[in-house]
Design an enzyme around this catalytic site. Structure first.
Site, mmCIF file in Angstrom:
data_model
loop_
_atom_site.group_PDB
_atom_site.id
_atom_site.type_symbol
_atom_site.label_atom_id
_atom_site.label_comp_id
_atom_site.label_asym_id
_atom_site.label_seq_id
_atom_site.Cartn_x
_atom_site.Cartn_y
_atom_site.Cartn_z
ATOM 1 C CG LEU A 1 -2.203 -0.549 1.497
ATOM 2 C CD1 LEU A 1 -2.873 -0.264 2.644
ATOM 3 C CD2 LEU A 1 -2.534 -0.131 0.017
ATOM 4 C CB ILE B 1 6.347 5.881 -0.803
ATOM 5 C CG1 ILE B 1 7.057 5.221 -1.907
ATOM 6 C CG2 ILE B 1 5.448 7.259 -1.143
ATOM 7 C CD1 ILE B 1 7.132 4.745 -2.889
ATOM 8 C CG ASP C 1 9.295 0.552 3.201
ATOM 9 O OD1 ASP C 1 9.122 1.697 2.344
ATOM 10 O OD2 ASP C 1 8.543 -0.870 3.263
ATOM 11 C CB ILE D 1 0.857 -14.293 13.782
ATOM 12 C CG1 ILE D 1 0.851 -15.107 15.409
ATOM 13 C CG2 ILE D 1 1.474 -15.637 13.010
ATOM 14 C CD1 ILE D 1 0.548 -16.571 15.862
ATOM 15 C CE LYS E 1 -19.253 -3.464 6.101
ATOM 16 N NZ LYS E 1 -19.856 -2.470 7.740
ATOM 17 C CB CYS F 1 28.935 -3.385 -8.326
ATOM 18 S SG CYS F 1 28.800 -4.658 -6.612
ATOM 19 C CD GLU G 1 30.249 -13.192 -7.991
ATOM 20 O OE1 GLU G 1 29.194 -13.500 -7.440
ATOM 21 O OE2 GLU G 1 31.098 -12.299 -8.290
ATOM 22 C CG HIS H 1 25.858 -0.829 -5.009
ATOM 23 N ND1 HIS H 1 25.113 -1.298 -6.058
ATOM 24 C CD2 HIS H 1 26.716 -1.402 -4.653
ATOM 25 C CE1 HIS H 1 25.326 -2.426 -6.167
ATOM 26 N NE2 HIS H 1 26.131 -2.868 -5.500
ATOM 27 C CD GLU I 1 22.770 1.648 -6.656
ATOM 28 O OE1 GLU I 1 23.062 0.701 -6.593
ATOM 29 O OE2 GLU I 1 23.811 2.575 -7.404
#
Length: 542
Positions: A5, A9, A61, A137, A178, A370, A394, A506, A508
């Site tokens: 939702l 933000i 977030d 829960i 509702k 990166c 890697e 990074h 950004e």
């Protein structure tokens, strides 16, 4: 009451308004999952892992928070159930509870309250977001903790806001209240009475529905806030301010004597730049998680921020790097610039290398971040330096030329390569957080930043192999930034290319809509020039 939702933000937008009124603001995320942090969670499931200055791997977030407020957050601002239980168990093993039975109440709830106190100390207002949905829960210990905080501190020191959904039923042509009534009823059943409701809906909330919600939820009518869909998230502070949300918060927290009128001119300028562009570019983002774009949330925003500083609309063309492997350069047609972001693992890596090669050979602006920098190094090593079989360890531990590897694989006391075969702990060997580097004079990087030393946030394990520095530089690649101890390669670029820049960090994570970021601003400018056929463009200030 349901996920997605926009709690983060909405909270960040309110924080932006309160900050614009002169208050010192911080923000915090309480996540109900049992992982200690999201560092090892799949991007497909959880989205981006956001990194703070002190190296905390956090929920995305926190990226929203830092893009909306000036406060720089730390690991204190992101807490999970796993971290809470980890700390409580550590205390129990240490004997801190003197042999008593350890329980959810009071021990878990006390630890949650301690974390909230630590994160919000020294600020005028702390906004604490609880993840999950009402009735879960997993969230109950967090909800019980904030109920206790309200009881202990009083209603003028802690207020509750509930973000809820007022769905529009197209077949009936009606907004339905509702679901909001039931979610508030669920909250009240555990002792939490919301002071403010943020009602998410596709359309503004009519007065009749607002009164109905207020009546059934025991919330004052003026505190039922219509939180509509917006076509640009940076409009939300302006919208919530027009709904007087900040006034309600200031009044309830008795902060009237500390605030000034909200100065939202910076946000008005951001919105104006979005809505009145003078140019447009298309950027290809070639990654491995593009079907789940939340994995690149900060990256997409940073590209748009780079455009805002030049009143340029940035269209993103998301491409799977495997698609480049299958289709070749045809997949990259019709774009003005190319960005290859970070990532892990061998899937799609060859597509990233091919992308770097295509941008290099065709003089298309290229920005590697990166893993995107590592792909560019592998391309130059293979196709210019003549290091056939060059790769990152890697993906191939026994490659002939490991131009990218763990520091332990190429740095020993004697300078000899140490090739280790054991697996490293995925959560314990990362280079994380804010790191300084020194820029080389005469480079694009130095020109864009405008200073000698900069700091960026990192999240990676593999590095440029210093044993290949000379060969790579002889091939024409410039090392434009190194760590302060001169050990690690931080940025590279090609001097005979219109704009071919890559960094191990990074950037950004430090881009904001109000300020942008030097590298992204430079990259979008290069895209504009490429689109215009290489002609120098006059800068248009946002």
């Amino acid at each position: 009451m349901v996920s997605s939702l926009g709690k983060g933000i909405a909270a960040a937008s309110l924080a932006a308004i309160l900050e614009a009124r002169g208050l010192r603001i911080t923000m915090m995320k309480l996540d109900p999952y049992i992982n200690v942090d999201p560092g090892t969670m799949s991007p497909f499931q959880h989205g981006e892992v956001y990194v703070t200055d002190d190296g905390a791997e956090t929920d995305l977030d926190l990226g929203h928070y830092e893009r909306f407020v000036r406060t720089r957050l730390t690991r204190k601002n992101s807490v999970t159930t796993g971290r809470i239980y980890e700390e409580v168990i550590r205390k129990e093993r240490r004997g801190d509870y003197l042999g008593g039975t350890v329980q959810v109440i009071p021990h878990i709830t006390d630890e949650i309250k301690r974390c909230i106190d630590a994160a919000t100390e020294g600020f005028d207002v702390g906004l604490v977001e609880i993840g999950g949905t009402v009735g879960d829960i997993e969230s109950l210990p967090f909800l019980e903790a904030i109920r206790q905080i309200r009881t202990e501190r009083g209603p003028d020191q802690a207020i509750f806001m509930h973000l809820t959904l007022v769905p529009y039923i197209a077949a009936a042509g009606e907004l339905k209240t509702k679901p909001t009534q039931h979610s508030v009823k669920e909250l009240r059943s555990i002792g939490i009475q919301p002071d403010i409701l943020l009602c998410r809906s596709e359309k503004p909330l009519p007065d009749g529905e607002r009164r109905k919600i207020a009546l059934f939820t025991n919330v004052h009518e003026k505190a039922v806030i219509s939180c509509v869909d917006v076509d640009n998230i940076y409009k939300l502070p302006l919208w919530l301010h027009s709904q007087h949300l900040d006034e309600i918060v200031v009044e309830r927290l008795r902060l009237e004597s500390q605030v000034k009128p909200a100065d939202l001119s910076e946000w008005e300028a951001v919105v104006d730049a979005v809505e009145h562009p003078v140019d447009e570019v298309t950027i290809a983002v070639v990654g491995k998680y593009v079907d789940h774009q939340d994995a690149y949330k900060s990256l997409g925003e940073a590209l748009r921020h780079g455009g805002l500083r030049q009143r340029t609309k940035v269209r993103l063309k998301w491409l799977e790097s495997e698609q480049v492997e299958y289709e070749g350069a045809a997949a990259l047609s019709g774009v003005d610039a190319i960005l290859v972001p970070g990532g892990f693992g061998d899937r799609g890596f060859e597509g990233k290398v091919l992308t770097a090669k295509h941008a290099r050979e065709n003089r298309i602006p290229y920005f590697g971040i990166c893993y995107g920098m590592q792909a560019a190094v592998v391309d130059v090593a293979r196709h210019i330096a003549g290091l056939t079989g060059a790769n990152t360890t890697e993906n191939d531990r026994r490659c002939e030329h490991p131009v990218i590897g763990l520091i332990t694989e190429w740095r020993t006391a004697t300078g000899e390569v140490e090739r280790r075969s054991e697996e490293s702990d995925l959560g314990g060997t990362m280079r994380l957080g804010l790191q300084e580097c020194r820029l080389k004079h005469g480079t694009k990087a130095r020109e864009m930043y405008g200073k000698d030393v900069v700091a960026e946030r990192h999240r990676h394990r593999y590095e440029f192999n210093n044993r290949y520095r000379t060969q790579i530089e002889d091939a024409g690649l410039v090392i434009s930034a190194k760590s302060m101890d001169d050990l690690l390669v931080e940025m590279i670029e090609l001097p005979d290319h219109p704009w071919f820049v890559a960094c191990q960090a990074h950037p950004e994570f430090l881009s904001t809509p109000r300020d942008g970021h030097p590298l992204f601003i430079g990259f979008i400018r290069a895209a504009r020039e490429h689109k215009a056929g290489g002609r120098l463009l006059k800068e248009v200030s946002a």
